[in-house]
Design a protein around this motif. Structure first.
Motif, short mmCIF file in Angstrom:
data_model
loop_
_atom_site.label_atom_id
_atom_site.label_comp_id
_atom_site.label_asym_id
_atom_site.label_seq_id
_atom_site.Cartn_x
_atom_site.Cartn_y
_atom_site.Cartn_z
N ASN A 48 0.82 -1.21 0.00
CA ASN A 48 0.00 0.00 0.00
C ASN A 48 0.86 1.27 0.00
O ASN A 48 1.97 1.27 0.54
CB ASN A 48 -0.94 -0.01 1.21
CG ASN A 48 -2.06 -1.01 1.05
OD1 ASN A 48 -2.83 -0.96 0.10
ND2 ASN A 48 -2.14 -1.96 1.99
N ILE A 49 0.32 2.31 -0.62
CA ILE A 49 1.07 3.56 -0.74
C ILE A 49 0.91 4.44 0.50
O ILE A 49 1.72 5.34 0.72
CB ILE A 49 0.66 4.34 -2.00
CG1 ILE A 49 -0.85 4.65 -1.98
CG2 ILE A 49 1.03 3.57 -3.26
CD1 ILE A 49 -1.30 5.50 -3.15
N ASN A 50 -0.12 4.20 1.30
CA ASN A 50 -0.30 4.87 2.59
C ASN A 50 -0.19 6.40 2.50
O ASN A 50 0.63 7.03 3.17
CB ASN A 50 0.71 4.34 3.62
CG ASN A 50 0.50 2.86 3.91
OD1 ASN A 50 -0.63 2.41 4.07
ND2 ASN A 50 1.58 2.10 3.96
N THR A 51 -1.01 6.99 1.67
CA THR A 51 -1.07 8.45 1.57
C THR A 51 -2.49 8.87 1.19
O THR A 51 -3.21 8.11 0.53
CB THR A 51 -0.07 8.98 0.52
OG1 THR A 51 -0.15 10.42 0.48
CG2 THR A 51 -0.37 8.43 -0.87
N TYR A 52 -2.86 10.07 1.63
CA TYR A 52 -4.14 10.64 1.24
C TYR A 52 -3.93 11.83 0.29
O TYR A 52 -4.88 12.49 -0.08
CB TYR A 52 -4.91 11.13 2.48
CG TYR A 52 -5.21 10.01 3.47
CD1 TYR A 52 -6.05 8.95 3.12
CD2 TYR A 52 -4.64 10.02 4.74
CE1 TYR A 52 -6.33 7.93 4.02
CE2 TYR A 52 -4.92 9.01 5.65
CZ TYR A 52 -5.75 7.96 5.29
OH TYR A 52 -6.02 6.96 6.17
N ASN A 53 -2.68 12.06 -0.08
CA ASN A 53 -2.34 13.19 -0.96
C ASN A 53 -2.73 12.85 -2.40
O ASN A 53 -2.17 11.92 -3.00
CB ASN A 53 -0.83 13.45 -0.87
CG ASN A 53 -0.42 14.67 -1.67
OD1 ASN A 53 -0.96 14.97 -2.72
ND2 ASN A 53 0.57 15.40 -1.15
N PRO A 54 -3.69 13.57 -2.99
CA PRO A 54 -4.15 13.24 -4.35
C PRO A 54 -3.03 13.27 -5.39
O PRO A 54 -3.04 12.45 -6.33
CB PRO A 54 -5.19 14.33 -4.65
CG PRO A 54 -5.67 14.76 -3.30
CD PRO A 54 -4.46 14.67 -2.41
#
Length: 297
Positions: free
Chosen positions: A236-242
């Motif tokens: 998983n990339i584990n970010t909420y940054n679009p």
């Protein structure tokens, strides 16, 4: 024949999307299902809004390409009538299946499609988590439709209908539908499998509307009660940054292809081979992970 003019039904559907997500949130809370996380949902909505905005540019490219082939190279002229809409329903869905399957089996297409799989939650907002880059090149899987003689406006309309259909299947609020429906159509159960990172579920159920293509081409996997779906990616990339969600896999792919000492062939293969492939043999693609998992069972 006068050129047909169809509305952009995706834009008209946006209020429906919002109401459906609110309803799903209420239903899942009552069912005790924690399918929503605010940061994740807002990231998905941001990706969807970005997709709609960039769609004004990518759709212009798509229409130009479709019209160029239709006006200069079409083999037949298929009229805009009831039977041609039945026909395009099937050919568009067939095209979607292969686009979707290749998007999992070729890293160049996965680089844009991974966006849709990057959430570790599964709800209607996940359906809005759409690519910002794929619209500029994934349309190549539909170029044979104007060549056959389908009018570009018909093709664009059917592609939108397919996208709308796939919205409602992104939910945990619906378990299994009647057996006859599950047998022929893509459903929440079938699509939950597609979003699973479990080895058994990787690269399965690529259907748009009809699940029959997966059954015919050997990529179907039913959802099993004993194998609960784990949503997200193998890593998983584990970010909420679009911005990161939209482009992180492009960056990783180019790093693998262009950094380090490797042959030109291997540099190209990093863009053509499946996600997880490595030129030194240390990588594992989905089939490898599935076989290892099955051996342990």
């Amino acid at each position: 024949m006068q050129d047909p003019n169809f509305p952009n039904i995706i834009l008209y559907a946006i209020p429906f999307f919002i109401l459906a997500m609110l309803l799903e949130l209420i239903v899942t809370i009552k069912q005790g299902i924690k399918s929503y996380k605010s940061k994740d949902a807002f990231s998905s909505i941001a990706m969807g809004l970005g997709n709609v905005f960039l769609g004004f540019f990518s759709k212009a490219l798509v229409l130009l390409s479709f019209f160029y082939i239709y006006e200069n190279f079409r083999l037949f002229t298929i009229p805009v009538t009831w039977w041609s809409f039945v026909l395009i329903f099937f050919v568009d869905d067939f095209a979607y299946y292969w686009f979707h399957r290749v998007s999992h089996e070729c890293r160049l297409f996965w680089a844009s499609h991974v966006v849709h799989h990057s959430s570790q939650h599964y709800n209607l907002s996940t359906a809005l988590r759409q690519t910002w880059s794929g619209g500029f090149y994934s349309f190549i899987f539909w170029l044979w439709l104007p060549l056959l003689g389908f009018h570009p406006a018909m093709i664009m309309l059917q592609m939108s209908i397919s996208l709308l259909y796939q919205f409602w299947i992104h939910t945990e609020a619906i378990n299994k539908l009647p057996r006859w429906f599950e047998a022929f159509f893509n459903t929440p159960s079938h699509h939950r499998v597609h979003h699973g990172s479990n080895p058994l579920y990787l690269d399965r159920n690529h259907a748009g509307i009809l699940i029959i293509w997966d059954k015919f081409f050997g990529t179907f996997q039913p959802e099993l009660d004993e194998e609960k779906v784990v949503y997200g990616l193998v890593t998983n990339i584990n970010t909420y940054n679009p911005i990161k969600i939209a482009f992180i896999e492009w960056l990783n792919m180019f790093k693998d292809a262009f950094l380090g000492r490797k042959s030109l062939k291997n540099r190209l293969l990093y863009m053509i081979k499946s996600p997880g492939w490595k030129h030194d043999g240390t990588g594992k693609v989905s089939n490898d992970l599935r076989e290892e998992w099955l051996e342990k069972k």
